[in-house]
Design a protein around this motif. Structure first.
Motif, PDB file in Angstrom:
ATOM      1  N   LEU A   1       2.142   7.210   8.335  1.00 40.33           N
ATOM      2  CA  LEU A   1       0.786   7.281   7.790  1.00 40.33           C
ATOM      3  C   LEU A   1      -0.473   7.886   8.604  1.00 40.33           C
ATOM      4  O   LEU A   1      -1.342   8.247   8.058  1.00 40.33           O
ATOM      5  N   GLY A   2      -0.161   7.440  10.094  1.00 40.27           N
ATOM      6  CA  GLY A   2      -1.126   8.162  10.865  1.00 40.27           C
ATOM      7  C   GLY A   2      -2.459   7.116  11.165  1.00 40.27           C
ATOM      8  O   GLY A   2      -2.448   6.091  10.288  1.00 40.27           O
ATOM      9  N   THR A   3      -2.966   7.146  12.189  1.00 42.31           N
ATOM     10  CA  THR A   3      -3.852   6.112  12.716  1.00 42.31           C
ATOM     11  C   THR A   3      -5.022   5.938  11.759  1.00 42.31           C
ATOM     12  O   THR A   3      -5.256   4.903  11.589  1.00 42.31           O
ATOM     13  N   ASP A   4      -5.817   7.130  11.071  1.00 35.12           N
ATOM     14  CA  ASP A   4      -6.752   6.789  10.394  1.00 35.12           C
ATOM     15  C   ASP A   4      -6.613   5.987   9.117  1.00 35.12           C
ATOM     16  O   ASP A   4      -7.155   4.888   8.651  1.00 35.12           O
ATOM     17  N   ARG A   5      -5.310   6.258   8.221  1.00 33.38           N
ATOM     18  CA  ARG A   5      -4.786   5.489   7.329  1.00 33.38           C
ATOM     19  C   ARG A   5      -4.546   3.978   7.717  1.00 33.38           C
ATOM     20  O   ARG A   5      -4.931   3.010   6.835  1.00 33.38           O
ATOM     21  N   LEU A   6      -3.813   3.874   8.782  1.00 33.80           N
ATOM     22  CA  LEU A   6      -3.634   2.519   9.370  1.00 33.80           C
ATOM     23  C   LEU A   6      -4.779   1.634   9.651  1.00 33.80           C
ATOM     24  O   LEU A   6      -4.989   0.487   9.301  1.00 33.80           O
ATOM     25  N   ALA A   7      -5.725   2.477  10.223  1.00 37.30           N
ATOM     26  CA  ALA A   7      -7.097   1.821  10.580  1.00 37.30           C
ATOM     27  C   ALA A   7      -7.730   1.115   9.211  1.00 37.30           C
ATOM     28  O   ALA A   7      -8.301   0.124   9.131  1.00 37.30           O
ATOM     29  N   ALA A   8      -7.788   1.967   8.169  1.00 37.79           N
ATOM     30  CA  ALA A   8      -8.395   1.739   6.913  1.00 37.79           C
ATOM     31  C   ALA A   8      -7.437   0.558   6.149  1.00 37.79           C
ATOM     32  O   ALA A   8      -8.103  -0.582   5.789  1.00 37.79           O
ATOM     33  N   MET A   9      -6.457   0.350   6.440  1.00 35.43           N
ATOM     34  CA  MET A   9      -5.533  -0.754   5.561  1.00 35.43           C
ATOM     35  C   MET A   9      -5.924  -1.905   6.605  1.00 35.43           C
ATOM     36  O   MET A   9      -6.014  -3.056   5.923  1.00 35.43           O
ATOM     37  N   GLY A  10      -5.866  -1.718   7.928  1.00 32.33           N
ATOM     38  CA  GLY A  10      -6.181  -2.794   8.720  1.00 32.33           C
ATOM     39  C   GLY A  10      -7.470  -3.474   8.306  1.00 32.33           C
ATOM     40  O   GLY A  10      -7.813  -4.704   8.723  1.00 32.33           O
TER      41      GLY A  10
ATOM     42  N   GLY B   1       0.749  -1.192   0.116  1.00 34.59           N
ATOM     43  CA  GLY B   1      -0.049  -0.005   0.011  1.00 34.59           C
ATOM     44  C   GLY B   1       0.700   1.330  -0.162  1.00 34.59           C
ATOM     45  O   GLY B   1       0.303   2.287  -0.340  1.00 34.59           O
ATOM     46  N   THR B   2       2.140   1.172   0.162  1.00 29.43           N
ATOM     47  CA  THR B   2       2.876   2.542   0.515  1.00 29.43           C
ATOM     48  C   THR B   2       3.980   2.481  -0.587  1.00 29.43           C
ATOM     49  O   THR B   2       4.662   3.527  -0.768  1.00 29.43           O
ATOM     50  N   GLY B   3       4.443   1.168  -1.213  1.00 28.62           N
ATOM     51  CA  GLY B   3       5.672   1.037  -2.136  1.00 28.62           C
ATOM     52  C   GLY B   3       7.071   0.959  -1.344  1.00 28.62           C
ATOM     53  O   GLY B   3       8.074   1.038  -1.936  1.00 28.62           O
ATOM     54  N   CYS B   4       6.704   0.582   0.307  1.00 23.96           N
ATOM     55  CA  CYS B   4       8.079   0.564   0.910  1.00 23.96           C
ATOM     56  C   CYS B   4       8.829  -0.556   0.471  1.00 23.96           C
ATOM     57  O   CYS B   4       8.240  -1.794   0.211  1.00 23.96           O
ATOM     58  N   GLY B   5      10.149  -0.347   0.217  1.00 23.95           N
ATOM     59  CA  GLY B   5      11.001  -1.444  -0.130  1.00 23.95           C
ATOM     60  C   GLY B   5      11.764  -1.878   1.097  1.00 23.95           C
ATOM     61  O   GLY B   5      12.481  -2.910   0.955  1.00 23.95           O
ATOM     62  N   ALA B   6      11.623  -1.613   2.345  1.00 21.95           N
ATOM     63  CA  ALA B   6      12.179  -2.410   3.285  1.00 21.95           C
ATOM     64  C   ALA B   6      11.484  -3.477   3.767  1.00 21.95           C
ATOM     65  O   ALA B   6      10.689  -3.873   3.174  1.00 21.95           O
TER      66      ALA B   6
END
Length: 291
Positions: A124-133, A81-86
């Motif tokens: 990302l913040g809580t709202d975006r993390l909750a939506a992803m969850g 969802g973020t394109g993170c490469g880690a």
């Protein structure tokens, strides 16, 4: 343990203080009303950030393929969802029984999202993390947000609540209960009249799955009958198999736990309004606000 590991990220259990089914959507998902309360007892996760894009689960759970584990799925979902490469290696120290209605898998997933949001410096913040969850499970957002909450919809419409932080005896009778089977049971009541928060606070609300679970799982019924007699009351959490009784204090709960017949298991926990996950996140950010 290497100092590169970020350790001690809590994944608390939860209780459903009541659980009603008020309808069913066209897509088959059930509409619910419930109150979630975090517990002082739960799993603990450790994370080792990796320079590669690997997501590695140390000591996978028996019988659960790593690709299906909610912890791995949460980390990969966050990457996608973020394109993170880690990457990351994850250790899960299990305390909560699997399939007990305590939300262990969902809580582990939420802790993974919250911890990696910090460790990967995603912000990302809580709202975006909750939506992803929510894409991982209906219970995940409440663990991400980390507050006792009134929940509606499929469990994702949350209103924070300030509840009594009571002590509970939680019992696991050791029987596997199929959530899917209970939700699909023809005798399940799916048209509970909606209640309000004020109704709940005045004492209304039951777990609509409890009669089904007790009828289909005799060992669960026997264990609940024991707690009803010993404590005067008992209630199923979620779709089971764990159940609980509110106690006057930790000493009373501990004494009753000592009397618990084998092979049933249990633990004493306090209901919380604020998840310890939020405290762990805040400490991590205070120590290293720029990463």
């Amino acid at each position: 343990m290497s100092e590169d590991w970020s350790t001690g990220w809590p994944a608390p259990g939860k209780l459903n203080l009541f659980l009603h089914v008020t309808g069913r959507r066209a897509d088959g998902y059930h509409l619910l009303q419930t109150v979630f309360q975090p517990l002082s007892v739960g799993d603990t996760l450790d994370f080792l950030p990796l320079s590669s894009d690997e997501v590695r689960l140390e000591a996978p759970l028996p019988g659960v393929a790593p690709e299906q584990d909610l912890v791995v799925r949460a980390a990969r979902h966050l990457k996608a969802g973020t394109g993170c490469g880690a990457g990351v290696a994850i250790r899960v120290h299990k305390c909560l029984p699997m399939g007990g209605g305590l939300g262990g898998g969902s809580s582990d997933a939420a802790t993974t999202l919250v911890a990696l949001d910090h460790l990967w410096d995603l912000r990302l913040g809580t709202d975006r993390l909750a939506a992803m969850g929510l894409a991982l499970g209906a219970d995940v957002p409440v663990f991400v947000r980390g507050w006792a909450a009134w929940a509606e919809g499929v469990g994702e419409l949350l209103t924070p609540m300030d509840l009594a932080e009571s002590w509970f005896l939680v019992i696991d009778p050791g029987v596997p209960v199929s959530t899917a089977a209970l939700f699909s049971a023809p005798e399940l009541t799916r048209n509970c009249p909606p209640i309000t928060i004020a109704d709940f606070l005045s004492g209304r609300g039951v777990n609509i799955f409890e009669p089904l679970a007790r009828a289909r799982y005799p060992e669960l019924d026997r264990a609940m009958a024991w707690l009803e007699q010993a404590a005067g009351h008992a209630r199923l959490t979620g779709t089971g198999a764990c159940f609980f009784a509110e106690m006057p204090g930790p000493d009373d709960a501990g004494k009753l736990l000592d009397r618990l017949p084998a092979p049933w298991r249990g633990f004493v926990a306090r209901g919380l309004n604020r998840s310890p996950l939020l405290d762990r996140r805040d400490r991590a950010e205070a120590r290293n606000p720029g990463s």
